[in-house]
Design an enzyme around this catalytic site. Structure first.
Site, PDB file in Angstrom:
ATOM      1  CG  HIS A   1      -1.638   1.272   1.380  1.00 29.55           C
ATOM      2  ND1 HIS A   1      -2.624   1.785   0.585  1.00 29.55           N
ATOM      3  CD2 HIS A   1      -1.459   2.176   2.638  1.00 29.55           C
ATOM      4  CE1 HIS A   1      -2.956   3.241   1.117  1.00 29.55           C
ATOM      5  NE2 HIS A   1      -2.251   3.248   2.343  1.00 29.55           N
TER       6      HIS A   1
ATOM      7  CG  ASP B   1       7.922  17.731 -26.282  1.00 26.89           C
ATOM      8  OD1 ASP B   1       8.126  17.264 -25.222  1.00 26.89           O
ATOM      9  OD2 ASP B   1       7.693  16.871 -27.405  1.00 26.89           O
TER      10      ASP B   1
ATOM     11  CD1 TRP C   1       6.249   3.304   3.659  1.00 30.46           C
ATOM     12  CD2 TRP C   1       7.925   4.232   2.181  1.00 30.46           C
ATOM     13  NE1 TRP C   1       6.726   4.631   4.211  1.00 30.46           N
ATOM     14  CE2 TRP C   1       7.560   5.261   3.195  1.00 30.46           C
ATOM     15  CE3 TRP C   1       8.825   4.627   1.009  1.00 30.46           C
ATOM     16  CZ2 TRP C   1       8.430   6.517   3.277  1.00 30.46           C
ATOM     17  CZ3 TRP C   1       9.338   5.802   1.058  1.00 30.46           C
ATOM     18  CH2 TRP C   1       9.108   6.781   2.153  1.00 30.46           C
TER      19      TRP C   1
ATOM     20  CB  SER D   1      11.744   6.121 -14.086  1.00 24.84           C
ATOM     21  OG  SER D   1      10.502   7.021 -14.385  1.00 24.84           O
ATOM     22  CB  SER D   2      12.366   9.646 -10.091  1.00 28.29           C
ATOM     23  OG  SER D   2      11.276   8.950  -9.808  1.00 28.29           O
TER      24      SER D   2
ATOM     25  CG  HIS E   1      12.468  14.617   5.184  1.00 29.75           C
ATOM     26  ND1 HIS E   1      11.467  14.145   6.085  1.00 29.75           N
ATOM     27  CD2 HIS E   1      12.378  15.869   5.224  1.00 29.75           C
ATOM     28  CE1 HIS E   1      10.569  15.355   6.380  1.00 29.75           C
ATOM     29  NE2 HIS E   1      11.088  16.507   5.679  1.00 29.75           N
TER      30      HIS E   1
ATOM     31  CD  GLU F   1       9.686   9.902  -2.888  1.00 34.11           C
ATOM     32  OE1 GLU F   1      10.743   9.862  -3.534  1.00 34.11           O
ATOM     33  OE2 GLU F   1       8.591   9.648  -3.225  1.00 34.11           O
TER      34      GLU F   1
ATOM     35  CE1 TYR G   1       8.364  19.816   3.050  1.00 34.06           C
ATOM     36  CE2 TYR G   1       9.978  17.935   3.670  1.00 34.06           C
ATOM     37  CZ  TYR G   1       8.935  18.947   3.992  1.00 34.06           C
ATOM     38  OH  TYR G   1       8.793  19.387   5.258  1.00 34.06           O
TER      39      TYR G   1
ATOM     40  CB  SER H   1       0.512  28.361  -6.147  1.00 33.06           C
ATOM     41  OG  SER H   1       1.219  27.901  -4.787  1.00 33.06           O
TER      42      SER H   1
ATOM     43  CG  HIS I   1      12.461  14.740  11.187  1.00 29.53           C
ATOM     44  ND1 HIS I   1      12.242  16.012  10.590  1.00 29.53           N
ATOM     45  CD2 HIS I   1      12.108  13.906  10.613  1.00 29.53           C
ATOM     46  CE1 HIS I   1      11.651  15.770   9.736  1.00 29.53           C
ATOM     47  NE2 HIS I   1      11.331  14.510   9.353  1.00 29.53           N
ATOM     48  CG  HIS I   2      12.032  10.407   9.264  1.00 29.82           C
ATOM     49  ND1 HIS I   2      10.648   9.939   8.855  1.00 29.82           N
ATOM     50  CD2 HIS I   2      12.447  11.395   8.531  1.00 29.82           C
ATOM     51  CE1 HIS I   2      10.444  10.994   7.919  1.00 29.82           C
ATOM     52  NE2 HIS I   2      11.645  11.956   7.734  1.00 29.82           N
TER      53      HIS I   2
ATOM     54  CB  THR J   1       5.404  24.916   5.462  1.00 30.74           C
ATOM     55  OG1 THR J   1       6.665  24.308   5.226  1.00 30.74           O
ATOM     56  CG2 THR J   1       4.214  23.964   4.794  1.00 30.74           C
TER      57      THR J   1
ATOM     58  CE  LYS K   1       4.638  27.104  -1.142  1.00 26.56           C
ATOM     59  NZ  LYS K   1       5.155  27.996  -2.154  1.00 26.56           N
TER      60      LYS K   1
ATOM     61  NE  ARG L   1       4.148   3.371  10.881  1.00 21.47           N
ATOM     62  CZ  ARG L   1       5.043   4.249  10.095  1.00 21.47           C
ATOM     63  NH1 ARG L   1       5.883   4.913  10.579  1.00 21.47           N
ATOM     64  NH2 ARG L   1       4.578   4.124   8.836  1.00 21.47           N
TER      65      ARG L   1
END
Lengths: 279, 551
Positions: free
Chosen positions: B81, B110, B144, B173-174, B257, B259, B261, B272, B306-307, B332, B335, B454
Site C-alpha cells: 500500500h 516540448d 515501504w 525513471s525519476s 525526507h 521524497e 517533499y 498556487s 528526525h525520523h 510552509t 505559504k 503502527r
C-alpha cells in the site's frame, strides 16, 4: 498574460521531426527483461543468464539505434526546440547529471565513512584491512598507481582532442580520441586484473569485512562509469569517420569530455580516501 | 478572451477530426502531453489498486482480532500500500501533470529531451510491473521503508528482491524526469518569461526536479547495498559482521525526507495556480512563494534524522534535527498564510478545483501541525511508531498531495480533453472524500496518543471503537472515489465540448493553446509581457468604490 508576435526574430521556426520514436520504449523493455534475468540469476534459476543476455541485447541494440539516429539527424533540430541555444542545453544536462552522480558516489562514500567510524568505536582498531586468513592486507600497489596514470592522462588527451576538433585538425582529433579510448580500456582492464589478484591470490574478497564490501562496491560503481564513458567515446570516434562531428558541431564531444573529467575526479577522490586514507 | 476562443476553435475542430491515433503513437510517443497522459492514466489505475489494499487493511483493523488476513499477508498489504501510493500513484501523477502542463505554461513546444522523457515513462511502467509481480510471487514484508534487518535477513523472500529492483527502475525513471524538468525550465522558457514571471507551478516543477536528481541516488545506493548483502555476502548493515542497521536508516531517510517533499511540492504549485484563478486576485507575495519553495527544498535535505530519534543514533544529533524540522514549518506557514491572503477580499468562485483547494488548506494545516508536534524530541520519543505518525502522514499525503491532485484533475481536465467534468458529481466526490478522510485519519491521532503501535493486525480491544470509526471513514472515502471514476466516463461519453478557457485563467496554457493542445502546443511561440497572476489588476469602478468605502 502574453502576446503572439509573428515578426519576432528571436524565435526560430519550428522544424517538425515527428512525435514518435520506438527506441525509448524498446530500451525500457530490454532493461526490464535484463533486470528480471539478474534477479533469477541471484535466485540461482537456470534461465537467469539467458534472460539477462536477451534483455541486455535488446537494450544495447535500442540504445545503439537511438544514438546513431541522433548522429544522423541535425542535432540542433532534434527536439524541435524554439530556443536557438541548443548546445547549452546539452551542457546544462550533463552538469545536472554530474550533480546527481555526485550524490550517488556521495552516498557510498558516506557509507564508507560511517562504517569506518563505527569500526573505530566498536572494535578499537582502524579498519578491517584483513584478508580471509586474518593477515593485514595493503590495497595500495602497482595497479592503482598505473590506473591513476591511465585515467589522469586520458583526461588530458580528451581535452586536447576537443581543442583539436575546434580548430579543425581532424586527424589529430581522431588520434587523441583513440588514445583516450585505449587508456580507458586499459583502466578497466587493470581494475579487472586487480580484482582477480585480490580475490584469488590474496583472498581479499568482498565478504571478508565491511571495508572490503565498500571497497568493491565503490570501485565497481566507478569502473562501470568509466566503461559507460568508454562506450560513449568509442561511438563518437566511430561517428567521426562518418563526419558526425565538426568544428561547429562538437557539443557531443564536449559533453562526453565533461563527463570524463568528472569520472577522473571521482577516481582521485577514491584513491585519496579509500586507497591512501588521506581523509 | 472571446477572440482567442473563436480563433482557436476552428483549428482545434480541424485537429480533432484529423487525428486518428495509431496504437504505436501511444507506445512510441515522445510528445510530453501524451507521455503525461499515459503517466496520469497509469498512476490512477495504481491508485485504485493501492486503495483496494488500504480497504483490505481497514477491513482487517475494523475489529481487534486477526480475522480477515494472516500476518504475512497483512505485512505485505501494508508494504505494498505504501509503495504503490508513493511510487506508483503520487510520483507518476506528478510527473504526468508536470509533463502536460509545465511546457505549456512556459511557452515551450516540448520538454528539453523528449526521448529521454519517453524512456522515463516506460522505465516507470517497467518498474511498476516488477512491483505488481509481487502480488503473484509473494509480497515484501518489510514495509515501504524496508529497514535493514527486516529486508536483509530473509534471503529467500523473492518479494523483497522484486521490490528492490522495481524501486531501482522507478528511481532511474525519476532521475531522468528530474533532469528533464530542470533543463526545460532553465532553457526553454518563451521570450519574456523571466524567472519571476514563471507561474508557481513551474517553480514547483523546477524544485521537484532538483529534489529528484539529488534524493534518488541515495535510495539507489541504499538498495544496491541491501541487494549485495542479501545475495552476495557483503556486509553493510548486519551487526554480526561489523555493519550497522542505523546506517540504513540514515541513508534511507536522506532519500526519504526529500521524497516527502517531492510528493507535496507539486501540490503547493497546483494550489498556487488554482487559488488566484478562483479568487480573481494576484497571488499574495509571489516572490515569497517562490523563495519559500526553494528554502523548503533546501532544508528538506538537512532534517532526515528526525525520523530516527528513537533509533539509537547518537543523541547529540537529535537537537539540531529537531530545530531544523521546526524551521521548515516557517516557509510552509508562509505559504499557508499567502494562500489565505490571496483569497482575502477576492471574488471567490467555488468551482470544483477551488473546493478541493480549500479542502487541501484545511487538511494540510492539520497535517502540518501534527508534523510540528512530532518534531519535538520528548513527544516523539513517546509517540514514534504509533498511529499518531500514521495519522499525521496521511493528513499530509492524502489531505495534502492527493487533495491537490484531485483539484488538478478537475482544473486541467478541460485542457487535456476539451470536456469539463460534471460539477455536481465533483461536489459529491469532494464531500465523501473530505468527510471520509477526516473520519479515517483524525482518530488515528488519539489512537497513537493512547499507544496503539503502527503496522499491527491484532490490537488491544481498548482501541476498537476508534478503529471502527476509521474503517467506516475509509469506506466512505473509497465510495467517494467512485464518483470521480463515474464522472470521468460519463463526461467522456457525453462529449459536450466546453469553452476553451472555462475558468477564465490567465495562464499561457489556457490563453495561447487550444484544448486539447495541438501536437506542437502553440501555433506561434508567445511573447510574455506580464506577470503570471494579473487578475483584477484593472479594478472595475464599482469594486474601487467599495474598496474606498472600506478604507
Amino acid at each position: 498574460m502574453a502576446d503572439s508576435n509573428s515578426h519576432n526574430s528571436s524565435v526560430t521556426p519550428y522544424t517538425h521531426l515527428g512525435h514518435t520514436n520506438p527506441w525509448p520504449f524498446t530500451a525500457s523493455v530490454g532493461l526490464m527483461v535484463a533486470v528480471f534475468g539478474l534477479l533469477l540469476v541471484a535466485l540461482k534459476s537456470p534461465v537467469g543468464w539467458m534472460l539477462t543476455i536477451i534483455g541486455a541485447g535488446v537494450f544495447l541494440i535500442a540504445v545503439f539505434s537511438w544514438v546513431t539516429m541522433l548522429v544522423r539527424e541535425d542535432i540542433g533540430e532534434a527536439t524541435g526546440l524554439t530556443n536557438p541555444e541548443f548546445p547549452s542545453i546539452g551542457r546544462w544536462m550533463v552538469g545536472f547529471l554530474i550533480l546527481s552522480e555526485t550524490f550517488l558516489f556521495g552516498a557510498l562514500f558516506a557509507t564508507y565513512f560511517y562504517l569506518r567510524n563505527h569500526d573505530q568505536v566498536y572494535t578499537g582498531s582502524l579498519l578491517h584491512f584483513y584478508n580471509l586468513e586474518g593477515k593485514v592486507f595493503e590495497i595500495w600497489g602497482l595497479f592503482p598507481i598505473l590506473n591513476t596514470i591511465f585515467l589522469v592522462s586520458s583526461s588530458v588527451t580528451v581535452h586536447f582532442a576537443e581543442e583539436a576538433l575546434r580548430h579543425g585538425k581532424e586527424k589529430l582529433f581522431q588520434i587523441l580520441l583513440a588514445i583516450t579510448v585505449v587508456l580507458g580500456v586499459l583502466f578497466v582492464g587493470g581494475q579487472v586484473y586487480e580484482y582477480y589478484n585480490f580475490a584469488v591470490n590474496e583472498h581479499f574478497t568482498p565478504q571478508v569485512s565491511t571495508f572490503a564490501g565498500t571497497f568493491y562496491t565503490l570501485t565497481t560503481l566507478h569502473g562501470s562509469h568509466v566503461l559507460a564513458g568508454v562506450i560513449v567515446l568509442t561511438s563518437l570516434l566511430v561517428g567521426s569517420f562518418y563526419k558526425s562531428l565538426s568544428p561547429k558541431r562538437h557539443i557531443a564531444l564536449s559533453v562526453a569530455s565533461i563527463y570524463w573529467h568528472f569520472v577522473d575526479v571521482i577516481w582521485i577522490l577514491l584513491v585519496a580516501i579509500i586507497y591512501l586514507r588521506y581523509i | 478572451m472571446s477572440e482567442t476562443t473563436v480563433e482557436h476553435h476552428g483549428h482545434q475542430e480541424h485537429g480533432h477530426h484529423d487525428y486518428k491515433p495509431h496504437w504505436s503513437d501511444w507506445l512510441f510517443t515522445t510528445d510530453a502531453k501524451k507521455i503525461g497522459f499515459i503517466y496520469i492514466i497509469m498512476s490512477f489505475v495504481y491508485f485504485i489498486v493501492g486503495g483496494a489494499l488500504a480497504g483490505m487493511i481497514r477491513i482487517e483493523l475494523a475489529t481487534p482480532k486477526m480475522d480477515f488476513v494472516d500476518g504475512v499477508t497483512y505485512n505485505g498489504l501494508v508494504s505494498m500500500h505504501g509503495t504503490i501510493m508513493i511510487f506508483m500513484w503520487v510520483m507518476p501523477f506528478v510527473a504526468g501533470i508536470i509533463n502536460f502542463v509545465m511546457p505549456l505554461q512556459i511557452g515551450a513546444r516540448d520538454m528539453a529531451f523528449p526521448r529521454l522523457n519517453a524512456m522515463g515513462l516506460w522505465l516507470f511502467n517497467a518498474g511498476a510491473l516488477v512491483l505488481l509481480a509481487t502480488f503473484l510471487l509473494g509480497m515484501p514484508q518489510a514495509g515501504w521503508t524496508s529497514y535493514a534487518p527486516l529486508s536483509t535477513l530473509d534471503k529467500k523472500e523473492i518479494g523483497m528482491d522484486l521490490w528492490i529492483l522495481g524501486i531501482q527502475l522507478l528511481g532511474v525513471s525519476s532521475i531522468m524526469s528530474g533532469l528533464n524538468f530542470i533543463v526545460t525550465v532553465v532553457k526553454l522558457r518563451a521570450p519574456g518569461m523571466t524567472w519571476f514571471r514563471m507561474p508557481l507551478f513551474v517553480w514547483s516543477s523546477l524544485v521537484v526536479g532538483w529534489l529528484m536528481i539529488l534524493a534518488m541516488p541515495a535510495i539507489a545506493v541504499t538498495l544496491l547495498e541491501v541487494f549485495l548483502e542479501r545475495h552476495f555476502g557483503f556486509t553493510f548493515f548486519g551487526p554480526a559482521h561489523g555493519g550497522d542497521p542505523i546506517l540504513y536508516q540514515h541513508l534511507f531517510w536522506f532519500f526519504g525526507h526529500p521524497e516527502v517533499y517531492i510528493l507535496i511540492m507539486p501540490a503547493f504549485g497546483i494550489i498556487s495556480e488554482i487559488i488566484p484563478v478562483f479568487s480573481r486576485k494576484p497571488v499574495f507575495g509571489y516572490k515569497l512563494m517562490a523563495w519559500s519553495m526553494i528554502l523548503i527544498a533546501f532544508l528538506s535535505f538537512l532534517l532526515w534524522a528526525h525520523h530516527m530519534f528513537s533509533s539509537g543514533m547518537d543523541p547529540r544529533l537529535s537537537l539540531p534535527f529537531m530545530i531544523l524540522t521546526m524551521i521548515i514549518g516557517v516557509p510552509t506557514g508562509v505559504k499557508m498564510f499567502n494562500w489565505m491572503a490571496t483569497m482575502w477580499r477576492g471574488k471567490l468562485y467555488l468551482d470544483s478545483p477551488m473546493i478541493f483547494s480549500l479542502g487541501f488548506l484545511i487538511t494540510f494545516a492539520v497535517g502540518g501541525f501534527g508534523g510540528i508536534i512530532l518534531a519535538s524530541i520528548p513527544i516523539d520519543l513517546h509517540i514514534t511508531n504509533t498511529y499518531f505518525v500514521v495519522g499525521h502522514m496521511h493528513y499530509v499525503l492524502f489531505g495534502g498531495s492527493v487533495m491537490a491532485i484531485f483539484a488538478a484533475i478537475y482544473f486541467w481536465f478541460p485542457k487535456m480533453t476539451g470536456y469539463k467534468l460534471n460539477e455536481k458529481l465533483a461536489l459529491w466526490h469532494f464531500g465523501f472524500t473530505f468527510i471520509g478522510s477526516n473520519l479515517t485519519f483524525l482518530p488515528m491521532h488519539w489512537l497513537g496518543m493512547l499507544g496503539m503501535p503502527r503496522r499491527v493486525a491484532d490490537y488491544d480491544p481498548l482501541y476498537a471503537n476508534d478503529n471502527l470509526m476509521a474503517s467506516i471513514g475509509g469506506a466512505i472515502m473509497g465510495f467517494g472515489t467512485l464518483f470521480l471514476v463515474a464522472n470521468y466516463f460519463l463526461t467522456l461519453r457525453k462529449k459536450e465540448r466546453c469553452a476553451e478557457n472555462p475558468w477564465n485563467s490567465k495562464g499561457l496554457e489556457w490563453t495561447h493553446a487550444s484544448s486539447p493542445p495541438s501536437a506542437n502546443n502553440f501555433d506561434e511561440i508567445p511573447i510574455v509581457t506580464t506577470d503570471p497572476y494579473d487578475y483584477g489588476v484593472l479594478t472595475p469602478p464599482k469594486a474601487a468604490k467599495e474598496a474606498k468605502a472600506h478604507g
